[in-house]
Every structure is written in C-alpha cells, then in structure tokens.
Design a protein around this motif. Structure first.
Motif, PDB file in Angstrom:
ATOM      1  N   LEU A  72       0.833  -1.207   0.000  1.00 15.74           N
ATOM      2  CA  LEU A  72       0.000   0.000   0.000  1.00 15.74           C
ATOM      3  C   LEU A  72       0.868   1.258   0.000  1.00 15.74           C
ATOM      4  CD1 LEU A  72      -2.702   1.426   0.177  1.00 15.74           C
ATOM      5  CD2 LEU A  72      -2.685   1.070   2.662  1.00 15.74           C
ATOM      6  N   LEU A  73       1.960   1.242   0.758  1.00 14.05           N
ATOM      7  CA  LEU A  73       2.854   2.404   0.770  1.00 14.05           C
ATOM      8  C   LEU A  73       3.455   2.655  -0.601  1.00 14.05           C
ATOM      9  CD1 LEU A  73       4.824   2.227   4.151  1.00 14.05           C
ATOM     10  CD2 LEU A  73       2.738   3.493   3.590  1.00 14.05           C
ATOM     11  N   THR A  74       3.757   1.586  -1.324  1.00 13.52           N
ATOM     12  CA  THR A  74       4.301   1.738  -2.671  1.00 13.52           C
ATOM     13  C   THR A  74       3.287   2.423  -3.583  1.00 13.52           C
ATOM     14  OG1 THR A  74       5.629  -0.264  -2.388  1.00 13.52           O
ATOM     15  CG2 THR A  74       5.288   0.512  -4.641  1.00 13.52           C
ATOM     16  N   ILE A  75       2.030   2.001  -3.484  1.00 14.63           N
ATOM     17  CA  ILE A  75       0.971   2.609  -4.295  1.00 14.63           C
ATOM     18  C   ILE A  75       0.786   4.081  -3.926  1.00 14.63           C
ATOM     19  CG2 ILE A  75      -1.511   2.571  -4.761  1.00 14.63           C
ATOM     20  CD1 ILE A  75      -1.374  -0.501  -4.308  1.00 14.63           C
ATOM     21  N   LEU A  76       0.764   4.366  -2.620  1.00 12.36           N
ATOM     22  CA  LEU A  76       0.566   5.742  -2.172  1.00 12.36           C
ATOM     23  C   LEU A  76       1.723   6.644  -2.592  1.00 12.36           C
ATOM     24  CD1 LEU A  76      -0.833   5.082   1.430  1.00 12.36           C
ATOM     25  CD2 LEU A  76      -2.093   5.997  -0.531  1.00 12.36           C
ATOM     26  N   SER A  77       2.927   6.116  -2.582  1.00  9.60           N
ATOM     27  CA  SER A  77       4.075   6.939  -2.970  1.00  9.60           C
ATOM     28  C   SER A  77       4.026   7.291  -4.457  1.00  9.60           C
ATOM     29  CB  SER A  77       5.383   6.215  -2.645  1.00  9.60           C
ATOM     30  OG  SER A  77       5.573   5.084  -3.475  1.00  9.60           O
ATOM     31  N   VAL A  78       3.499   6.378  -5.267  1.00  7.22           N
ATOM     32  CA  VAL A  78       3.349   6.676  -6.697  1.00  7.22           C
ATOM     33  C   VAL A  78       2.332   7.804  -6.898  1.00  7.22           C
ATOM     34  CG1 VAL A  78       2.542   5.752  -8.895  1.00  7.22           C
ATOM     35  CG2 VAL A  78       4.021   4.368  -7.430  1.00  7.22           C
ATOM     36  N   LYS A  79       1.268   7.770  -6.106  1.00 10.01           N
ATOM     37  CA  LYS A  79       0.200   8.759  -6.256  1.00 10.01           C
ATOM     38  C   LYS A  79       0.577  10.115  -5.671  1.00 10.01           C
ATOM     39  CE  LYS A  79      -4.675   9.580  -5.143  1.00 10.01           C
ATOM     40  NZ  LYS A  79      -5.905   9.015  -4.504  1.00 10.01           N
ATOM     41  N   HIS A  80       1.235  10.123  -4.490  1.00  8.90           N
ATOM     42  CA  HIS A  80       1.453  11.373  -3.764  1.00  8.90           C
ATOM     43  C   HIS A  80       2.918  11.819  -3.722  1.00  8.90           C
ATOM     44  CE1 HIS A  80      -2.673  11.523  -2.196  1.00  8.90           C
ATOM     45  NE2 HIS A  80      -2.579  10.222  -1.981  1.00  8.90           N
ATOM     46  N   GLY A  81       3.816  11.009  -4.225  1.00 11.30           N
ATOM     47  CA  GLY A  81       5.229  11.370  -4.150  1.00 11.30           C
ATOM     48  C   GLY A  81       5.816  11.018  -2.797  1.00 11.30           C
ATOM     49  N   GLY A  82       6.782  11.775  -2.354  1.00 14.70           N
ATOM     50  CA  GLY A  82       7.416  11.496  -1.075  1.00 14.70           C
ATOM     51  C   GLY A  82       8.602  10.563  -1.224  1.00 14.70           C
ATOM     52  N   THR A  83       9.054  10.030  -0.111  1.00 14.52           N
ATOM     53  CA  THR A  83      10.257   9.202  -0.072  1.00 14.52           C
ATOM     54  C   THR A  83       9.958   7.871   0.581  1.00 14.52           C
ATOM     55  OG1 THR A  83      11.638  11.181   0.110  1.00 14.52           O
ATOM     56  CG2 THR A  83      12.640   9.089   0.726  1.00 14.52           C
ATOM     57  N   LEU A  84      10.383   6.790  -0.079  1.00 13.48           N
ATOM     58  CA  LEU A  84      10.278   5.443   0.486  1.00 13.48           C
ATOM     59  C   LEU A  84      11.663   5.003   0.954  1.00 13.48           C
ATOM     60  CD1 LEU A  84       7.971   3.321  -1.857  1.00 13.48           C
ATOM     61  CD2 LEU A  84       7.621   3.748   0.573  1.00 13.48           C
ATOM     62  N   SER A 140       7.576   8.767   3.817  1.00  9.33           N
ATOM     63  CA  SER A 140       7.389  10.123   4.348  1.00  9.33           C
ATOM     64  C   SER A 140       7.048  11.053   3.190  1.00  9.33           C
ATOM     65  CB  SER A 140       8.646  10.605   5.072  1.00  9.33           C
ATOM     66  OG  SER A 140       9.778  10.572   4.224  1.00  9.33           O
ATOM     67  N   VAL A 141       6.079  11.940   3.429  1.00 11.13           N
ATOM     68  CA  VAL A 141       5.590  12.802   2.362  1.00 11.13           C
ATOM     69  C   VAL A 141       5.092  14.116   2.951  1.00 11.13           C
ATOM     70  CG1 VAL A 141       3.265  11.808   2.497  1.00 11.13           C
ATOM     71  CG2 VAL A 141       4.023  12.896   0.361  1.00 11.13           C
ATOM     72  N   VAL A 142       5.212  15.182   2.188  1.00 13.29           N
ATOM     73  CA  VAL A 142       4.689  16.498   2.591  1.00 13.29           C
ATOM     74  C   VAL A 142       3.436  16.777   1.779  1.00 13.29           C
ATOM     75  CG1 VAL A 142       5.147  18.972   2.665  1.00 13.29           C
ATOM     76  CG2 VAL A 142       6.980  17.360   3.186  1.00 13.29           C
ATOM     77  N   LYS A 143       2.370  17.165   2.467  1.00 15.65           N
ATOM     78  CA  LYS A 143       1.124  17.470   1.765  1.00 15.65           C
ATOM     79  C   LYS A 143       1.279  18.789   1.017  1.00 15.65           C
ATOM     80  CE  LYS A 143      -3.867  17.916   2.511  1.00 15.65           C
ATOM     81  NZ  LYS A 143      -4.968  17.841   3.527  1.00 15.65           N
ATOM     82  N   PRO A 144       0.958  18.816  -0.268  1.00 13.84           N
ATOM     83  CA  PRO A 144       1.129  20.057  -1.051  1.00 13.84           C
ATOM     84  C   PRO A 144       0.283  21.203  -0.488  1.00 13.84           C
ATOM     85  CG  PRO A 144       0.747  18.176  -2.479  1.00 13.84           C
ATOM     86  CD  PRO A 144       0.467  17.703  -1.096  1.00 13.84           C
ATOM     87  N   LEU A 145       0.766  22.410  -0.679  1.00 12.27           N
ATOM     88  CA  LEU A 145       0.004  23.581  -0.268  1.00 12.27           C
ATOM     89  C   LEU A 145      -1.234  23.782  -1.105  1.00 12.27           C
ATOM     90  CD1 LEU A 145       2.971  26.054   0.366  1.00 12.27           C
ATOM     91  CD2 LEU A 145       1.579  24.878   2.081  1.00 12.27           C
ATOM     92  N   THR A 146      -1.173  23.326  -2.342  1.00 13.32           N
ATOM     93  CA  THR A 146      -2.336  23.352  -3.230  1.00 13.32           C
ATOM     94  C   THR A 146      -2.569  21.951  -3.764  1.00 13.32           C
ATOM     95  OG1 THR A 146      -0.920  23.943  -5.111  1.00 13.32           O
ATOM     96  CG2 THR A 146      -1.975  25.751  -3.902  1.00 13.32           C
TER      97      THR A 146
END
Length: 414
Positions: free
Chosen positions: A367-379, A406-412
C-alpha cells in the motif's frame, strides 16, 4: 473579542507588584493605580494597595479566572481599569492572557522584576541560561524532561506543597541527590530561603508564594534520558506493542518536530512516537489514537512518567478524529490497511504538513508503494540488527524490516 473592545479611550493598565507591595512600586505605577476606577487582582494583591492610595472599586479575581475574564471586562467597559499582577505580568502572568484576549494595543504593562529574576539574583545564577518550568496549573511531571546532571532549573510553585512534592518526584526518578533551594516571598519583608537534598527532604510546607531552584544531580544508576528521540525500550511499560528504539529515532526525525507543532499518532501502542515528539520541546503537542483501552491507559502512564502528561489519548481512528484541530504532522503506525484510514489522515493534515507511515507486513508495504506513486514522497527500508548471545559467542539477530514512507502534503491540491 476584538482588540480594545472592553475599553473606551483608555488602555487596560497591568501593573506588576512584588511581595514588597506598595513600597516597591515606582511613581508611574502608583499614579496609574491611583487613577483607576476599577482595580482587579487576587485578594492578596489587592491588600497590598493602601485604601487611601486608590479609591477604585476593587474586584477580586473569581475562580476559574480565564472563562470569567470576557464578562468582567465587558461589565466594566468604559471605565479606567487597572490589573494587579505578580512581578512581571508577561512572565507566566495575567498579562499574557489579556494580550491574547484584547490585543497588545489595548494594554499598558508596567512590569516589576519577575520571581525568576529575583531568584537568580539571590542564587547567583545567570537568568539567560536558566530554564524555568511552571507548575502553576500544570502537572509537576513537566519538569522531568528538563533534568540533566549538573543542570540548574527554576520551578514556579503552585502552592506551599510543591517543594515537597518536587523532592519526592526527583527521588523517584533518579535525581534524589539534587539540591533544592526554596525561595519564599522574594523581595518582601517575609522573604525566606532554605534548602535541602531531594531524597532527604524534611522541611514542612512553608509559604504558598515560592519558587524552587534545582541543582540537578543524577543518581549513579539512573537511566540517561535525553530529549533526543531513541529512548531505551525498557523505559516504556506496556504489552510490547511499541516502535523499537532505532526505528523510533528514524521516525521522529522524519516527522521533523518544531516548537509548538501538533502531532497525530495513529495506532499509538505504547505511545512512544507521541511521547518522544513532545519531549523534543516543551511546546510540542500530540494526540494519540488507540483502540484498546488497556493501551490507552498505558500511554497515559508512560507519558506521565516521561514528563509529557499533556498528551491527549483518544479511541479508535478515524472515528476519533472528529472536532480536533488539524495536525502539523501525522504518524501512522497501526491500521494503515484499514479502509479509509490513510484518506482520513491525509484529508485532516494541514497543507504543508508531514505524514510518515511505517509498514512491517507485505500488505501494508504494498500500500505504501501505491501511495508513494500517487502522492510522491520518499520510500525507505530499514533493517536493524541487534547483538545477542549465542552460546559463548555473540551473533547478530535481525529485527523485522521496516518500510517507511514520508511525504509532505502540497500547499495546493495536485
């Protein structure tokens, strides 16, 4: 309440007054008090002002004070108001509360030396390098993260029983040889100073108006508990459900706490991430979510024992998210594969906030792999080995590998 709304043409004057009372006030402070039409303060403070010096209506603070303040200020709107405060009103004092309520522009603050200034003057300590902890309206355990061998600390007491309770707390937590100096009624005619060793404390309760100087001495066998994340696993009670020390260090580093920020720790276990987030700075806050009642109780016990009793503990996420302020960071340590868990955390996280999730199962890692593809961040993937005895020799015992996103939520929105 809008800034300045409680007054009409006159600022609220906040006058610091010491234990020396009227005699210790300068001419400007005396003139402001004399010109007041309403004089607020505690019963003790009001008694320090001679009746002949001020004809104002005297109003003693109710208890609890803060909820009553807006109504009091509205009640006396349009009249010259003067507030008496202990020492420096902006040092853990009523001035701070009033500034938040009416705005700094609606106040005129006339400070006296604070109790910390007077204590350092008596002890010969440098004020700038001496941390101050308040036990007024706060759990006494908040002093624990400040303790370190050889360090000097000032504690603002809540009442006359605080020094004795502090001595007991230090003795229970590996600092029984610390020297405590109690300074009562500083600057006044009843000033009194006495000291003793925490583990041998025998002084009876004295005056309620006191501050305590701590010269911390660590017991030889006391564990070394740093503010830096990665406390020994053994300092935590519980059923063994906790993020291990090495992974905890990497996780809190990824969450990157800064002063004043709020963390949500989802799947709290023993509360280790929330506790070590809050220990990095006294202003950091955390809310942890745990479905099991026994673990919620253990989180509270661990947080108190490690000096961060203000951590909030709620039930199962995401149902327990309702009506809470948006967090600056979220850690998902449990329940990651639960339907809707990530989406609920991501939705509530403030823009620009950080999210960190750890996975130890194949399903959660996928699931983390899928989420990182969608939202970016670092695995990242960690493998920790610990040395353990093997007969007469030593071998390396692998711990469960941990995948961290770990990922940062975009400002927009993306």
């Amino acid at each position: 309440m809008a800034a300045g709304s409680p007054v009409t043409g006159h600022p609220i004057v906040v006058v610091g007054i010491g234990a020396d009372g009227w005699d210790g006030l300068g001419g400007g402070a005396r003139r402001e008090i004399a010109a007041a039409q309403v004089l607020f303060g505690s019963a003790r403070q009001l008694e320090l002002v001679p009746v002949q010096a001020c004809a104002a209506e005297r109003v003693a603070w109710p208890s609890p004070l803060v909820p009553a303040l807006p109504g009091l200020l509205e009640r006396f709107a349009g009249r010259r108001m003067c507030v008496l405060a202990s020492g420096d009103p902006m040092f853990y004092g009523i001035g701070v509360t009033l500034a938040r309520l009416v705005g700094a522009e609606a106040l005129r603050v006339l400070p006296q030396p604070s109790s910390a200034s007077l204590a350092c003057a008596r002890l010969g300590w440098g004020l700038a390098g001496t941390p101050v902890v308040s036990a007024v309206g706060r759990p006494l355990e908040t002093v624990l993260p400040e303790l370190a061998d050889g360090r000097r600390i000032l504690l603002l007491s809540s009442d006359e029983r605080t020094p004795g309770r502090l001595a007991e707390l230090l003795a229970r937590n590996g600092f029984g040889e610390s020297l405590l100096t109690v300074l009562e009624q500083l600057g006044g005619p009843g000033e009194r100073i006495y000291d003793g060793i925490a583990a041998k404390w025998s002084h009876p309760a004295g005056d309620a108006l006191n501050i305590v100087g701590i010269e911390a001495v660590s017991d030889a066998d006391a564990p070394h508990l740093s503010r830096v994340p990665g406390l020994p696993d053994t300092v935590y009670g519980g059923d063994g459900q906790l993020t291990k020390s090495e992974v905890r260090t990497l996780t809190v580093a990824a969450l990157a706490p800064t002063p004043g920020e709020l963390l949500w720790d989802v799947g709290g276990g023993s509360g280790t991430i929330a506790i070590e987030w809050c220990r990095t700075d006294s202003s950091c806050r955390a809310m942890t979510f745990e479905q099991r009642e026994s673990r919620r109780e253990q989180i509270t016990a661990n947080a108190t024992r490690l000096g961060v009793p203000g951590i909030g503990v709620r039930g199962e996420a995401p149902a327990a998210f309702a009506d809470l302020p948006a967090p600056d960071a979220v850690f998902i340590g449990g329940g990651l594969t639960q339907d809707g868990m990530f989406d609920a955390c991501w939705e509530r996280l403030r823009p620009g906030g950080r999210l960190v999730a750890n996975a130890v199962t194949a399903e959660s890692e996928a699931l983390l792999t899928i989420l990182s593809v969608k939202h970016g961040g670092t695995l990242r993937r960690f493998q920790i080995y610990r040395a353990e005895p093997l007969g007469d020799f030593t071998s390396w015992r692998p711990q469960l590998p941990v995948t961290q996103w770990s990922v940062v939520k975009p400002l927009t929105p993306r």
